[in-house]
Scaffold this active site. Sequence first.
Site, mmCIF file in Angstrom:
data_model
loop_
_atom_site.group_PDB
_atom_site.id
_atom_site.type_symbol
_atom_site.label_atom_id
_atom_site.label_comp_id
_atom_site.label_asym_id
_atom_site.label_seq_id
_atom_site.Cartn_x
_atom_site.Cartn_y
_atom_site.Cartn_z
ATOM 1 N N HIS A 76 -24.626 19.109 -19.601
ATOM 2 C CA HIS A 76 -24.533 20.578 -19.650
ATOM 3 C C HIS A 76 -23.578 21.094 -18.579
ATOM 4 O O HIS A 76 -22.797 22.013 -18.835
ATOM 5 C CB HIS A 76 -25.914 21.206 -19.409
ATOM 6 C CG HIS A 76 -26.748 21.354 -20.654
ATOM 7 N ND1 HIS A 76 -26.339 22.056 -21.759
ATOM 8 C CD2 HIS A 76 -27.995 20.901 -20.952
ATOM 9 C CE1 HIS A 76 -27.287 22.028 -22.695
ATOM 10 N NE2 HIS A 76 -28.309 21.321 -22.223
ATOM 11 N N GLN A 112 -27.204 27.276 -18.960
ATOM 12 C CA GLN A 112 -28.055 27.687 -20.085
ATOM 13 C C GLN A 112 -28.668 29.067 -19.882
ATOM 14 O O GLN A 112 -29.143 29.674 -20.832
ATOM 15 C CB GLN A 112 -29.172 26.662 -20.313
ATOM 16 C CG GLN A 112 -28.650 25.323 -20.826
ATOM 17 C CD GLN A 112 -29.795 24.348 -21.041
ATOM 18 O OE1 GLN A 112 -30.222 23.688 -20.122
ATOM 19 N NE2 GLN A 112 -30.305 24.270 -22.263
ATOM 20 N N HIS A 148 -28.548 14.216 -19.854
ATOM 21 C CA HIS A 148 -28.496 15.409 -20.713
ATOM 22 C C HIS A 148 -28.116 16.651 -19.893
ATOM 23 O O HIS A 148 -27.235 17.421 -20.287
ATOM 24 C CB HIS A 148 -29.864 15.582 -21.390
ATOM 25 C CG HIS A 148 -29.953 16.766 -22.311
ATOM 26 N ND1 HIS A 148 -30.085 16.641 -23.672
ATOM 27 C CD2 HIS A 148 -29.932 18.101 -22.058
ATOM 28 C CE1 HIS A 148 -30.134 17.853 -24.212
ATOM 29 N NE2 HIS A 148 -30.045 18.751 -23.255
ATOM 30 N N GLU A 149 -28.758 16.821 -18.736
ATOM 31 C CA GLU A 149 -28.488 18.020 -17.924
ATOM 32 C C GLU A 149 -27.119 17.946 -17.253
ATOM 33 O O GLU A 149 -26.436 18.956 -17.124
ATOM 34 C CB GLU A 149 -29.593 18.251 -16.882
ATOM 35 C CG GLU A 149 -31.003 18.420 -17.436
ATOM 36 C CD GLU A 149 -31.110 19.376 -18.625
ATOM 37 O OE1 GLU A 149 -30.319 20.328 -18.716
ATOM 38 O OE2 GLU A 149 -31.987 19.146 -19.472
ATOM 39 N N GLY A 169 -36.088 19.945 -18.762
ATOM 40 C CA GLY A 169 -34.880 20.062 -17.946
ATOM 41 C C GLY A 169 -34.102 21.303 -18.340
ATOM 42 O O GLY A 169 -34.252 21.812 -19.457
ATOM 43 N N CYS A 219 -32.660 20.098 -27.491
ATOM 44 C CA CYS A 219 -32.084 20.903 -26.407
ATOM 45 C C CYS A 219 -32.513 22.343 -26.615
ATOM 46 O O CYS A 219 -32.461 22.847 -27.737
ATOM 47 C CB CYS A 219 -30.559 20.791 -26.439
ATOM 48 S SG CYS A 219 -29.745 21.816 -25.208
ATOM 49 N N LEU A 220 -32.921 22.998 -25.526
ATOM 50 C CA LEU A 220 -33.359 24.389 -25.641
ATOM 51 C C LEU A 220 -32.231 25.300 -26.126
ATOM 52 O O LEU A 220 -32.488 26.359 -26.677
ATOM 53 C CB LEU A 220 -33.883 24.889 -24.285
ATOM 54 C CG LEU A 220 -35.141 24.189 -23.747
ATOM 55 C CD1 LEU A 220 -35.438 24.643 -22.326
ATOM 56 C CD2 LEU A 220 -36.332 24.435 -24.655
HETATM 57 NI NI NI Z 1 -30.093 20.834 -23.207
#
Ligand code: NI
Length: 171
Positions: free
Chosen positions: A139, A51, A135-136, A46, A93-94
């Site tokens: 963000h 991001q 999660h997204e 995701g 998380c990236l």
């Molecule tokens: Ni993330």
Amino acid sequence: MAVLGILKYPHPILKKRSEAVSRIDEEVKKLIQDMRETMYEASGIGLAACQIGVSRRVIVLDVSPMDPQHSFFALINPEIIAEEGEIDHEEGCLSVPDCLEKVKRKEKVCVRGLSPEGMEMEIKGEGILAIALQHEIDHTNGILILDRVSRLKREIYRNKLKKEKRKEEKL
Ligand code: NI
């Protein structure tokens, strides 16, 4: 289409609430393509627009590596309209490299948003799909997994980053 760099904590854009998309134009469609490529390149399941530095309420997901029933989709202006149950789930998380933390999540969610074609969509998710959606959407509201763990764990992560930075400066 392009693979873009992923912003990392503590970049200020990651802390900002993203703006709603009022019109799905070519720019938004291109953004979704870039997000898709960037997510796959990073082997993520995701990604949110913030991001890659675009503070707009757009998310992409593909949880098929963990749940083959749910492959790629994009959602614009996603919001949780119903939720049920609670679970702890270990998440990464990236934008928060080398961090895996147990996060409290809802077990099931129903999310409403727009498809890239402007169709209203309602997605009912459980399991990894529910987690990834939460999660997204976090963000898009400027919330990272680090905001959902204890202060102590957050401090430990910050200290680890500081140490790594010092090491890099010495090299
Ligand atoms: Ni993330």
